[in-house]
Design a protein around this motif. Structure first.
Motif, mmCIF file in Angstrom:
data_model
loop_
_atom_site.group_PDB
_atom_site.id
_atom_site.type_symbol
_atom_site.label_atom_id
_atom_site.label_comp_id
_atom_site.label_asym_id
_atom_site.label_seq_id
_atom_site.Cartn_x
_atom_site.Cartn_y
_atom_site.Cartn_z
ATOM 1 N N LEU A 79 43.059 40.679 45.192
ATOM 2 C CA LEU A 79 41.706 41.201 45.633
ATOM 3 C C LEU A 79 40.522 40.848 44.646
ATOM 4 C CD1 LEU A 79 42.807 44.684 47.128
ATOM 5 C CD2 LEU A 79 42.302 42.304 48.205
ATOM 6 N N GLN A 80 40.972 40.961 43.271
ATOM 7 C CA GLN A 80 39.949 40.869 42.163
ATOM 8 C C GLN A 80 39.364 39.315 42.457
ATOM 9 O OE1 GLN A 80 41.275 41.597 38.122
ATOM 10 N NE2 GLN A 80 39.857 39.874 37.450
ATOM 11 N N ASP A 83 37.309 38.882 45.321
ATOM 12 C CA ASP A 83 35.776 39.486 45.052
ATOM 13 C C ASP A 83 35.024 38.399 44.135
ATOM 14 O OD1 ASP A 83 33.833 41.640 45.185
ATOM 15 O OD2 ASP A 83 34.353 41.526 42.826
ATOM 16 N N SER A 86 34.231 35.130 46.261
ATOM 17 C CA SER A 86 33.259 35.311 47.260
ATOM 18 C C SER A 86 31.725 35.379 46.815
ATOM 19 C CB SER A 86 33.610 36.851 47.802
ATOM 20 O OG SER A 86 34.819 36.810 48.481
ATOM 21 N N ARG A 87 31.630 35.699 45.463
ATOM 22 C CA ARG A 87 30.505 35.635 45.105
ATOM 23 C C ARG A 87 29.908 34.188 44.659
ATOM 24 N NH1 ARG A 87 29.119 40.888 42.902
ATOM 25 N NH2 ARG A 87 31.096 42.352 42.835
ATOM 26 N N GLU A 95 39.936 35.562 51.197
ATOM 27 C CA GLU A 95 40.406 36.524 52.049
ATOM 28 C C GLU A 95 41.673 36.930 51.658
ATOM 29 O OE1 GLU A 95 39.623 36.558 56.258
ATOM 30 O OE2 GLU A 95 40.828 34.394 56.496
#
Length: 419
Positions: A79-80, A83, A86-87, A95
């Motif tokens: 998840l890190q 994130d 995604s930036r 995902e």
């Protein structure tokens, strides 16, 4: 059995982010994703290596035809990294690779019903222990027997994306023309049981000892996307969809679903639709109106379950987003002859038995769609889908409320002449 309008998902249990089979009566699994891997799609492929390197990552394989890549990451950092990636403007999306797990079906395995889903005379179901089960309503079925007068779907390819299809069952194994294993199981054999049951509902051989599929002369593409414990991932489903398209599937059946939408999965579905396939999926067994995927995607026919009286199954997910209904309670079909997980869990007889869930309703609709492909209406997936939905029997309670179009009807879908 098409009449006037009355106004008014073995088994698919959805845990957040998990794909499960359509069979009721089980607690939903905890939210989860595959440890050590994520799915990433880049806006510019040439930027992939550089972007990944900045995060200490290496490039990974393509996920079917989705344009996304399966990237290995340190366990616990999924998840890190999603994130962070995604930036980056070069990343279209990142995902989780959701866990796919199996839920067993309703524990009514002692019953040995006839195939009321194809031809309902109001027959009683009798358990192996001698317990009588009340008969249903005559003609509360999909009129498959009547449809066979016109077509049995010879040569139409239907992909079953599931736990595999057994290679040693006289009623279904010979119908399999291609096999692939995208799971982490050592072999492509169905050691769980679910995929063999689904495949039999679609294309078990007619006029032999045992059962008949809705489309008994169809060919099966066996895409094993779940392993021997009934577990897999969203990426394995997406790969299976791409494989089915490559092998010219006219229909793709997915008796599975997840509560969280995945862009990778939706791309795979949309690519299959653009390639000309009809996609069918179980609506789910939560007994609520909550959407699940892939069933809720616009390019998928979502299927709810009914019983032998044309009543919505208590476990079936429902709502105006669900397209059609089909029998999904105590549906009799093939199981592996040897040992398999569902058999061990439920003390099933080998070879044949019943199962309940929208997992069972979905392949009935897939079989009807395959029959339509073999008629003059089979000019494209849009026309086939329209025929399946527009010919559905509206004269069952819940049409317009529990599902949009009614109970699927094979005879009316193929334009057969009734006696």
């Amino acid at each position: 059995m098409k009449k006037t309008v009355i106004a008014g998902f073995s088994a698919l249990m959805m845990g957040l982010g998990a794909i499960t089979f359509a069979g009721p009566g089980n607690a939903a699994p905890e939210p989860s994703h595959i440890a050590g891997q994520i799915m990433v799609k880049f806006r510019v492929d040439a930027a992939a290596v550089g972007v990944l390197r900045r995060h200490g990552l290496s490039d990974g394989p393509w996920i079917g035809s989705t344009g996304a890549r399966l990237i290995k990451v340190p366990a616990g950092k999924e998840l890190q990294l999603i994130d962070a990636l995604s930036r980056n403007p070069n990343v279209e999306y990142a995902e989780p690779d959701h866990v796919v797990t199996v839920a067993t079906d309703q524990p009514n395995v002692d019953y040995f019903p006839r195939q009321y889903a194809l031809h309902n005379t109001g027959q009683e179901f009798t358990s192996t222990l001698g317990v009588n089960v009340a008969g249903g309503t005559p003609d509360a079925d999909v009129d498959a027997v009547e449809a066979w007068v016109k077509t049995t779907g010879a040569g139409i390819r239907v992909a079953v994306l599931d736990t595999g299809v057994t290679s040693s069952h006289d009623d279904i194994s010979s119908q399999v023309v291609e096999r692939v294993n995208y799971s982490d199981a050592a072999t492509g054999e169905d050691k769980y049981g679910h995929g063999t049951h689904v495949a039999g509902i679609i294309a078990a051989i007619k006029d032999t000892v045992g059962v008949s599929g809705v489309c008994p002369d169809c060919d099966i593409l066996d895409g094993k996307v779940l392993n021997d414990q009934g577990s897999g991932s969203t990426s394995s489903i997406a790969k299976g969809i791409g494989w089915a398209v490559d092998y010219e599937a006219k229909v793709i059946n997915m008796s599975l679903g997840q509560r969280v939408s995945s862009r990778t999965l939706e791309i795979a579905v949309n690519n299959a639709w653009k390639a000309g396939a009809v996609i069918v999926a179980a609506a789910g067994n939560a007994g609520t109106q909550a959407k699940i995927y892939p069933g809720a995607y616009p390019n998928v026919i979502a299927v709810a379950a009914t019983d032998n009286k044309n009543v919505k199954a208590s476990f079936s997910t429902y709502g105006k987003w669900v397209d059609v209904a089909a029998p999904g309670v105590s549906v009799y079909s093939t199981f592996p002859n040897g040992s398999f997980v569902l058999g061990t869990q439920n003390n099933r007889s080998h070879g044949y038995d019943i199962a309940s869930g929208t997992s069972m309703a979905s392949p009935i609709v897939a079989g009807v769609a395959a029959l339509v492909w073999s008629t003059s209406a089979g000019t494209g997936n849009a026309s086939v889908r329209d025929k399946v939905e527009s010919s559905a029997d509206e004269n069952i309670y819940g049409t317009g409320m529990y599902w949009a179009n009614g109970l699927v009807n094979a005879c009316d879908a193929v334009g057969c002449v009734r006696p």
